[in-house]
Design a protein around this motif. Structure first.
Motif, short mmCIF file in Angstrom:
data_model
loop_
_atom_site.label_atom_id
_atom_site.label_comp_id
_atom_site.label_asym_id
_atom_site.label_seq_id
_atom_site.Cartn_x
_atom_site.Cartn_y
_atom_site.Cartn_z
N GLU A 1 -25.05 4.06 -60.10
CA GLU A 1 -24.93 4.37 -61.52
C GLU A 1 -26.36 4.52 -62.02
N ALA A 2 -26.72 5.73 -62.41
CA ALA A 2 -28.10 6.06 -62.74
C ALA A 2 -28.64 5.21 -63.89
N THR A 3 -27.81 4.96 -64.89
CA THR A 3 -28.25 4.17 -66.04
C THR A 3 -27.06 3.48 -66.68
N ILE A 4 -27.28 2.25 -67.12
CA ILE A 4 -26.24 1.54 -67.87
C ILE A 4 -26.52 1.62 -69.37
N ARG A 5 -27.65 2.21 -69.75
CA ARG A 5 -28.04 2.27 -71.17
C ARG A 5 -27.68 3.57 -71.86
N TYR A 6 -27.65 4.67 -71.13
CA TYR A 6 -27.52 5.98 -71.75
C TYR A 6 -26.32 6.75 -71.21
N GLU A 7 -25.78 7.59 -72.08
CA GLU A 7 -24.68 8.46 -71.67
C GLU A 7 -25.25 9.65 -70.90
N GLY B 1 -30.62 1.27 -63.79
CA GLY B 1 -29.55 1.67 -62.89
C GLY B 1 -29.11 0.55 -61.96
N ARG B 2 -28.04 0.85 -61.21
CA ARG B 2 -27.52 -0.15 -60.28
C ARG B 2 -26.75 0.48 -59.14
N LEU B 3 -26.54 -0.31 -58.11
CA LEU B 3 -25.75 0.05 -56.95
C LEU B 3 -24.48 -0.79 -56.99
N LEU B 4 -23.32 -0.12 -56.79
CA LEU B 4 -22.04 -0.80 -56.90
C LEU B 4 -21.18 -0.56 -55.67
N CYS B 5 -20.14 -1.38 -55.54
CA CYS B 5 -19.19 -1.22 -54.45
C CYS B 5 -17.78 -1.39 -55.00
N HIS B 6 -16.91 -0.45 -54.65
CA HIS B 6 -15.49 -0.58 -54.98
C HIS B 6 -14.73 -0.79 -53.68
N ASP B 7 -13.94 -1.85 -53.63
CA ASP B 7 -13.13 -2.16 -52.45
C ASP B 7 -11.69 -1.77 -52.74
N LEU C 1 -23.90 -4.64 -56.82
CA LEU C 1 -24.65 -5.18 -55.70
C LEU C 1 -26.13 -5.37 -56.03
N LEU C 2 -26.73 -4.37 -56.66
CA LEU C 2 -28.15 -4.41 -57.02
C LEU C 2 -28.31 -3.93 -58.45
N ARG C 3 -29.13 -4.63 -59.22
CA ARG C 3 -29.45 -4.23 -60.59
C ARG C 3 -30.92 -3.84 -60.67
N GLY C 4 -31.29 -3.26 -61.81
CA GLY C 4 -32.69 -2.98 -62.08
C GLY C 4 -33.26 -1.81 -61.30
N LEU C 5 -32.39 -0.90 -60.85
CA LEU C 5 -32.87 0.26 -60.10
C LEU C 5 -33.30 1.36 -61.07
N ILE C 6 -34.27 2.15 -60.64
CA ILE C 6 -34.86 3.16 -61.51
C ILE C 6 -34.21 4.52 -61.23
N PHE C 7 -33.13 4.80 -61.96
CA PHE C 7 -32.32 6.01 -61.84
C PHE C 7 -31.90 6.28 -60.39
N PRO C 8 -31.08 5.37 -59.82
CA PRO C 8 -30.58 5.61 -58.47
C PRO C 8 -29.71 6.86 -58.45
N ASN C 9 -29.92 7.69 -57.46
CA ASN C 9 -29.26 8.99 -57.42
C ASN C 9 -29.34 9.50 -55.99
#
Length: 191
Positions: free
Chosen positions: A102-108, A123-129, A138-146
């Protein structure tokens, strides 16, 4: 899938270019948002991150269903980070878990450029089971993960942090589970 090529459009369609020469195309599915990253699940479903909406799946016959659109809320988060704002890429592990960024949790989606100007770790890294139906961060504070790809070991993945100009490795299974390592830093451009 079946040697065909698939891509999302900003008009909310997933277009399929037909093999073998890819000259013919058709609209495979219509999704209300902007389909971004695409990946096939083992059962033939096409999974996609849809900006502002979440993660969706499209069955081989074109039926669209939501997979997830929220996650656990961060205890220390000032804003509501449980709703997915800008999921942008995904890949599927051998056991069927869906890893996505998820590139950003702050902006649309329409305001992604503001995130670029801010340049923070929104941004953050997530997992759906799919087995449990649970989505977790899984990870927070990422800088526009993409950009995500599962590695051949089936225990780790590579992901890009666009505004940080780097590629990192994250182990989601195995003896190094939970560790993160920068693989390529200081890239000359935005991955």
């Amino acid at each position: 899938g079946d040697d065909n090529l698939y891509t999302g459009t900003r008009h909310g369609n997933i277009v399929r270019f037909l093999a073998p020469d890819y000259k013919k195309s058709e609209i495979f599915a219509r999704i209300s948002g902007h389909p971004l990253g695409l990946s096939f699940a083992e059962n033939g479903d096409l999974l996609t991150c849809v900006g502002g909406m979440g993660v969706y799946k499209v069955s081989p016959d074109g039926k669209v269903d939501r997979v997830t659109d929220e996650t656990n809320r961060g205890w220390l988060s000032v804003i509501d980070d449980s709703r997915l704002r800008l999921p942008d890429d995904l890949d599927v592990a051998p056991d069927g878990r869906i890893f996505f960024s998820e590139a950003t949790i702050r902006y649309e989606m329409a305001d992604w450029v503001v995130d670029a100007l801010e340049g923070r770790g929104n941004g953050r890294l997530l997992c759906h089971d799919p087995a449990s139906g649970r989505t977790r961060t899984l990870l927070r504070g990422l800088i526009f993960p993409n950009g995500i790809t599962i590695c051949r070991d089936g225990q780790s993945l590579l992901f890009a942090e666009t505004w940080a100009c780097r590629i990192s490795l994250y182990w989601f299974d195995g003896p190094k589970k939970g560790r993160r390592e920068v693989v390529v830093g200081n890239l000359p451009g935005y991955p």
